[in-house]
Design an enzyme around this catalytic site. Structure first.
Site, PDB file in Angstrom:
ATOM      1  CE  LYS A 224      -6.144   5.249   2.697  1.00 33.30           C
ATOM      2  NZ  LYS A 224      -6.909   5.665   1.529  1.00 33.30           N
ATOM      3  NE  ARG A 258      -3.890   1.663  -3.105  1.00 34.94           N
ATOM      4  CZ  ARG A 258      -3.117   2.001  -2.080  1.00 34.94           C
ATOM      5  NH1 ARG A 258      -3.622   2.160  -0.872  1.00 34.94           N
ATOM      6  NH2 ARG A 258      -1.819   2.178  -2.259  1.00 34.94           N
TER       7      ARG A 258
HETATM    8  C1  9MG Z   1      -2.359   5.227  -3.257  1.00 33.44           C
HETATM    9  N1  9MG Z   1      -3.531   5.226  -2.410  1.00 33.44           N
HETATM   10  C2  9MG Z   1      -3.565   5.386  -1.064  1.00 33.44           C
HETATM   11  N2  9MG Z   1      -4.835   5.336  -0.634  1.00 33.44           N
HETATM   12  C3  9MG Z   1      -5.612   5.143  -1.726  1.00 33.44           C
HETATM   13  C4  9MG Z   1      -6.990   5.010  -1.940  1.00 33.44           C
HETATM   14  O1  9MG Z   1      -7.860   5.117  -0.948  1.00 33.44           O
HETATM   15  N3  9MG Z   1      -7.434   4.821  -3.186  1.00 33.44           N
HETATM   16  C5  9MG Z   1      -6.568   4.750  -4.227  1.00 33.44           C
HETATM   17  N4  9MG Z   1      -7.082   4.560  -5.467  1.00 33.44           N
HETATM   18  N5  9MG Z   1      -5.247   4.870  -4.095  1.00 33.44           N
HETATM   19  C6  9MG Z   1      -4.781   5.067  -2.858  1.00 33.44           C
END
Ligand code: 9MG
Length: 284
Positions: A224, A258
């Site tokens: 990010k 994730r």
């Molecule tokens: C779909 N998506 C993109 N970034 C995310 C994040 O930080 N957490 C979750 N649960 N989904 C995300």
């Protein structure tokens, strides 16, 4: 003291054990404009191969998304999203991978079809607050739900964690009213969603404060802008920065991560687990 409370998250056909062992959620975007993998996994065979590779590298969950959440991305109509995710979910189900599959959507109709097509977990970036019927859908299917914080109307003059708690309380009430049990819920602070650069780092620094909410925590910092802006690098060169953030999130008590780069996180989180809880007995 152990930062990881143990949770047994209920699924329709079993449980997800969460605690000291970090779980890795591999990102599988089935969008033509995915911001960090360039949307290169376009054919079903490629999609399955990418998922299989992530599982081989240590992914426990594959998160399938058909609408990009990157800043500036266009919203996708329900049918277009279904056209992307349903064939992918069916192909993943046929592949019988040794991993759970989550559907990244905030739309009730998409979640419903996805859960009928092999997904087992709902990942809602709006924490059930954009399309509250998604809570009824999850309850109907007995699916665990990831409630992410994305408060587009947040008062930025107030304390972020206090505001986040308030947002989660609203989501938790929606979940309870729909009949989703507490044991099916995970919380996610939503790194990068409606937060400034400085707030994302404050959130990481203060992540452990969310442990008192009493739910498992998921962290999603992968590639990010909080990493890219700091290091001044493009998405593909954000792996080391992302790994650092996730090891810190683990230290703060997060249970699920994730990520795009599964192999690097598998190694890094094993080192983090061994540091906190001792190396696995078979190696000692
Ligand atoms: C779909 N998506 C993109 N970034 C995310 C994040 O930080 N957490 C979750 N649960 N989904 C995300």
């Amino acid at each position: 003291m152990s930062p990881h409370k143990r949770f047994t998250v209920k699924r329709r056909d079993g449980v997800i054990a969460l605690g000291p062992k970090a779980l890795i959620m591999g990102i599988l975007n089935v969008t033509p404009d995915s911001f960090s993998d360039g949307g290169t996994h376009t054919t079903l065979a490629d999609t399955v191969a990418h998922a299989r590779q992530m599982v081989t590298q240590g992914a426990d969950i594959i998160d399938v998304g058909g609408e990009s959440t990157r800043p500036g991305a266009d919203a996708v109509a329900v049918q277009a999203e279904l056209d992307r995710v349903v064939p992918a979910l069916e192909a993943l189900a046929d592949a019988e991978l040794d991993a759970l599959v989550s559907i990244d959507t905030y739309k009730a109709l998409v979640a419903d079809q996805a859960l009928q097509s092999g997904a087992q977990i709902v990942n809602d970036v709006y924490g059930l607050q954009r399309d509250p019927e998604i809570a009824d859908v999850a309850a109907l299917h007995g699916a665990p739900v990831i409630i992410m914080h994305w408060d587009t109307k947040r008062d930025t003059g107030k304390d972020l964690i206090a505001e986040m708690r308030r947002y989660f309380e609203v989501s938790l009430e929606i979940a309870a009213k729909a009949g989703i049990e507490d044991e099916r819920i995970m919380l996610d602070p939503g790194f990068g969603f409606g937060k400034s650069f400085a707030e994302n780092y404050a959130l990481l620094r203060r992540l452990s404060e969310l442990n008192t909410m009493g739910y498992p925590l998921l962290a999603g910092t992968s590639r990010k802008s909080m990493i890219g802006k700091l290091l001044d690098v493009e998405p593909g060169a954000r792996v080391a920065g992302t790994v650092a953030s996730n090891v810190l999130a683990y230290q703060a008590g997060a249970h699920v991560f994730r990520v795009h780069d599964v192999a690097a996180h598998s190694d890094a989180l094993r080192v983090a687990e061994a540091t906190f809880y001792g190396p696995p007995k078979e190696i000692v």
